[in-house]
Design a protein around this motif. Structure first.
Motif, PDB file in Angstrom:
ATOM      1  N   GLU B 273       0.860  -1.110   0.030  1.00 21.13           N
ATOM      2  CA  GLU B 273       0.143   0.112   0.010  1.00 21.13           C
ATOM      3  C   GLU B 273       0.903   1.248  -0.030  1.00 21.13           C
ATOM      4  N   ALA B 274       1.896   1.223   0.713  1.00 24.65           N
ATOM      5  CA  ALA B 274       2.842   2.406   0.914  1.00 24.65           C
ATOM      6  C   ALA B 274       3.458   2.651  -0.451  1.00 24.65           C
ATOM      7  N   ALA B 275       3.831   1.418  -1.085  1.00 28.00           N
ATOM      8  CA  ALA B 275       4.750   1.496  -2.201  1.00 28.00           C
ATOM      9  C   ALA B 275       3.723   2.060  -3.486  1.00 28.00           C
ATOM     10  N   THR B 276       2.562   1.923  -3.392  1.00 27.35           N
ATOM     11  CA  THR B 276       1.717   2.344  -4.330  1.00 27.35           C
ATOM     12  C   THR B 276       0.934   3.616  -3.870  1.00 27.35           C
ATOM     13  N   GLN B 277       1.552   4.523  -2.776  1.00 28.55           N
ATOM     14  CA  GLN B 277       1.056   5.516  -2.454  1.00 28.55           C
ATOM     15  C   GLN B 277      -0.229   5.789  -1.908  1.00 28.55           C
ATOM     16  N   TYR B 278      -0.810   4.561  -1.310  1.00 27.84           N
ATOM     17  CA  TYR B 278      -2.044   4.452  -1.072  1.00 27.84           C
ATOM     18  C   TYR B 278      -3.351   5.049  -1.986  1.00 27.84           C
ATOM     19  N   ASP B 279      -2.771   4.537  -3.257  1.00 25.35           N
ATOM     20  CA  ASP B 279      -3.634   4.915  -4.411  1.00 25.35           C
ATOM     21  C   ASP B 279      -4.678   3.959  -4.553  1.00 25.35           C
ATOM     22  N   GLY B 280      -5.988   4.188  -4.222  1.00 25.86           N
ATOM     23  CA  GLY B 280      -6.959   3.102  -4.260  1.00 25.86           C
ATOM     24  C   GLY B 280      -7.326   2.804  -5.569  1.00 25.86           C
ATOM     25  N   GLN B 281      -6.723   3.376  -6.642  1.00 25.32           N
ATOM     26  CA  GLN B 281      -7.165   3.050  -8.014  1.00 25.32           C
ATOM     27  C   GLN B 281      -6.411   1.690  -8.436  1.00 25.32           C
ATOM     28  N   ARG B 282      -5.106   1.629  -7.732  1.00 21.52           N
ATOM     29  CA  ARG B 282      -4.023   0.602  -7.971  1.00 21.52           C
ATOM     30  C   ARG B 282      -4.277  -0.609  -6.731  1.00 21.52           C
ATOM     31  N   LEU B 283      -4.421  -0.254  -5.577  1.00 21.15           N
ATOM     32  CA  LEU B 283      -4.335  -1.278  -4.546  1.00 21.15           C
ATOM     33  C   LEU B 283      -5.304  -0.598  -3.535  1.00 21.15           C
ATOM     34  N   VAL B 284      -6.274  -1.552  -3.163  1.00 24.46           N
ATOM     35  CA  VAL B 284      -7.102  -1.169  -1.728  1.00 24.46           C
ATOM     36  C   VAL B 284      -6.556  -2.007  -0.603  1.00 24.46           C
ATOM     37  N   HIS B 285      -6.900  -1.708   0.569  1.00 27.09           N
ATOM     38  CA  HIS B 285      -6.163  -2.404   1.693  1.00 27.09           C
ATOM     39  C   HIS B 285      -6.296  -3.916   1.605  1.00 27.09           C
ATOM     40  N   GLY B 286      -7.601  -4.297   1.347  1.00 26.57           N
ATOM     41  CA  GLY B 286      -7.975  -5.916   1.448  1.00 26.57           C
ATOM     42  C   GLY B 286      -7.258  -6.309   0.296  1.00 26.57           C
ATOM     43  N   GLU B 287      -6.788  -5.776  -0.743  1.00 23.89           N
ATOM     44  CA  GLU B 287      -6.076  -6.330  -1.785  1.00 23.89           C
ATOM     45  C   GLU B 287      -4.667  -6.583  -1.448  1.00 23.89           C
ATOM     46  N   GLY B 288      -4.266  -5.595  -0.893  1.00 22.62           N
ATOM     47  CA  GLY B 288      -2.808  -5.836  -0.247  1.00 22.62           C
ATOM     48  C   GLY B 288      -2.503  -7.005   0.369  1.00 22.62           C
ATOM     49  N   VAL B 289      -3.653  -7.182   1.584  1.00 27.93           N
ATOM     50  CA  VAL B 289      -3.741  -8.147   2.456  1.00 27.93           C
ATOM     51  C   VAL B 289      -3.951  -9.310   1.769  1.00 27.93           C
ATOM     52  N   ALA B 290      -4.809  -9.590   0.704  1.00 25.21           N
ATOM     53  CA  ALA B 290      -4.733 -10.827  -0.230  1.00 25.21           C
ATOM     54  C   ALA B 290      -3.492 -11.206  -0.605  1.00 25.21           C
TER      55      ALA B 290
END
Lengths: 387, 387
Positions: B273-290
């Protein structure tokens, strides 16, 4: 030293010794020690190192204190093998702000301190409250060490875990409870305070006598000069004060009940601070508390709860040490009484709209009064304002 | 319903019923209920009124949720005689900021809410974490009520008392532990989520199976379609998840030990999430967790702690429901592996510089691994990035 916990004992309230004193704040797993003595800052690094291996610290201080005490503290930390960074903020109540909080948080995170590392507050109540708040929220709670450099901080704000900042809505309305892991009170550094600042801290010392230690108050009436001049009475008075506060905090950490007694003089005092825009030229916290304590005793007498004589005795002693004790002692005009009441009602000790005050049956007999009628407070304040 | 707490039982992990469910989080004096069921928002006012007489509330929500659910909630509060104000913030992770925190705090103070009044979070994890933080610091702690409107918030962030905001140094590095007084999870409102958002929440549901409920994970593999389509499986999965989290929180409120298991997949996930600047277009929290959970299983296999087959099974199920499971599934370029490791080291689960991960011996057998060698993690990530 002799304990002086119950009011009417006939033995001396306080006995003197010059050794370093330790007062423990008993809070189960979160218990901690307050070290009190002369020249403790030089050895602070060693005391901090004893808390744990490999600890790193961020020292938060202000410009005034940094000039006087930062170098010896940092040197002691280095000698003890503790990696330390430091942040120097502007001195003054304005530093208890959201902006300064963000600065401290950023400083601690940028240094990559972890939960087991510590924020060290080197300064007075402003630095302690601000740094403790930061320590309480970075990583949802880091270690925290207080090195209070004002009398006020040594006897009051550094003990008990209350932290916070001010907002436009009032003082200390935002903060957390976050207990320190250690408090180091160097009584020697108090020599660097101005007379005015020392006196302001003394108001809180006197408060402990007024709450429930009448012997201590009588001892203060007789011995205050030794406290001010740096005699052995100073460390004794600080130790008695810390022990008084520690007892109340241990019994009621989160201010559900008895802890509210510590607010004696503070409801009026905070309102006066707000009414003077927290302008330290006009009124500092301890001065507001001094006036507030006199008002609390006089209002108690006004309500036929306590004798006029006790109120007069309180006023006399505080005036004798040089504290302001009357609304008229505050430089400049105060806002209308309605506005003062408004500040009182916003005070966080409000419960469901009813006014809660700490009132008293006499010296050493303070109690929590719920449902104090606002109209009575209004009338009483109006009387105090007429010439 | 049947408990499914220990791994290898042969009875069914979950049985279905359509009634409203209540899960209690047992924390002594701070215990609270999670109400789970269809259409609960309409009756939320009544449930909140039951907490105490004369309570007032400030509802905090975001623009997206306000359009869908604010009116019925406010109507229910009014019907129950609860005075309420509301604040609508921009939707999105950027709202978990110091600036938004100040806004919420100011809103609550301006409404003159007291300690016994409540902040109500109506929204997903962002609104819940932000509002809970505000409730935890205004007057050093006010009442707090969660009305989570995302699957992620219902099964994870609304339970357990963790609150916080993001800073430039990382996610959730600033906050407090502040338990809610009540959680109201309306399963019907999840119909308004996008598929992507629902799936992201589902990653946390699957996590409870992967930590220590292998039967529940097997049940999810067989029944996930019912959860997604709004069948009775949905409320069951949410109740099992809340109960799983409640147990861990009750055993370890402040994350000194076992609670860290809930971070399965989160150390990698937060770094992504940090590496994608918390950009929800690229990655949301649950996706990072997955992706993080798959990486945690694969890294465990890489370290010869778990079988390759279990890692493959985890990857297969999460991919089947439509979640990203590979670094390559993230749109756009990722920073170099060194930078990812840097994000991992800043993660707050770090202890004294050693890397701590939640690893596993297989599905339902997660454990806390201290001193994971950074070089191994680096090598492992490099392998995962080569085509």
């Amino acid at each position: 030293m002799t304990e002086s916990q119950s009011g009417g004992l006939s033995q001396p309230a306080v006995t003197l010794s010059t050794a370093q004193k330790t007062v423990q704040v008993a809070l189960g797993a979160r218990s901690y020690d307050i070290l009190i003595g002369t020249g403790l800052i030089d050895g602070a690094g060693k005391a901090i190192a004893a808390l744990g291996d490999g600890m790193r610290v961020a020292v938060i201080t202000d410009e005034t204190v940094a000039r006087l005490h930062l170098d010896p503290l940092m040197a002691g930390l280095a000698d003890a093998g503790i990696a330390a960074v430091s942040l120097v903020l502007p001195a003054g109540e304005k530093t208890k702000s959201f902006e300064a909080l963000m600065q401290v948080v950023d400083h601690v995170l940028a240094a990559r301190l972890e939960r087991g590392d510590a924020v060290v507050a080197l300064g007075g109540g402003v630095i302690g409250d601000l740094s403790g708040f930061a320590a309480g929220i970075v990583r949802r709670g880091m270690r925290f060490i207080q090195v209070p450099t004002s009398l006020l901080a040594q006897v009051d704000s550094s003990v008990g875990g209350k932290t916070g900042i001010n907002t436009s809505h009032g003082k200390n309305l935002v903060g957390v409870f976050h207990q320190p892991d250690l408090v180091i009170a160097d009584t020697k550094v108090l020599d660097t305070l101005s007379d005015r600042e020392f006196r302001a801290g003394y108001a809180e010392v006197a408060k402990y006598g007024l709450i429930d230690r009448p012997d201590f108050f009588a001892w203060l009436e007789a011995n205050w000069r030794g406290i001010f001049s740096g005699g052995p009475e100073r460390a004794e008075a600080i130790a008695v004060s810390c022990r008084a506060k520690a007892e109340v905090v241990a019994a009621d950490e989160r201010e559900a009940g008895r802890r509210a007694l510590l607010n004696l003089g503070h409801t009026f005092g905070h309102a006066l601070e707000a009414a003077t825009q927290y302008d330290g030229q006009r009124l500092v916290h301890g001065e507001g508390v001094a006036i507030g304590m006199v008002l609390a005793h006089e209002f108690s007498s006004h309500m036929n709860l306590a004798s006029r004589d006790d109120a007069a005795r309180v006023q006399r002693h505080l005036a004798e040490v040089g504290l302001p004790t009357r609304l008229g002692d505050i430089a400049g005009a105060l806002p209308p009484t309605d506005v003062l009441l408004d500040h009182i009602a916003q005070d966080k000790k409000v419960r469901r709209g009813a006014l809660t005050f700490i009132l008293t049956h006499g010296i050493g007999q303070a109690f929590i009064a719920d449902d104090v009628p606002g109209a009575e407070v209004h009338r009483f304040l109006e009387e105090r304002r007429s010439p």
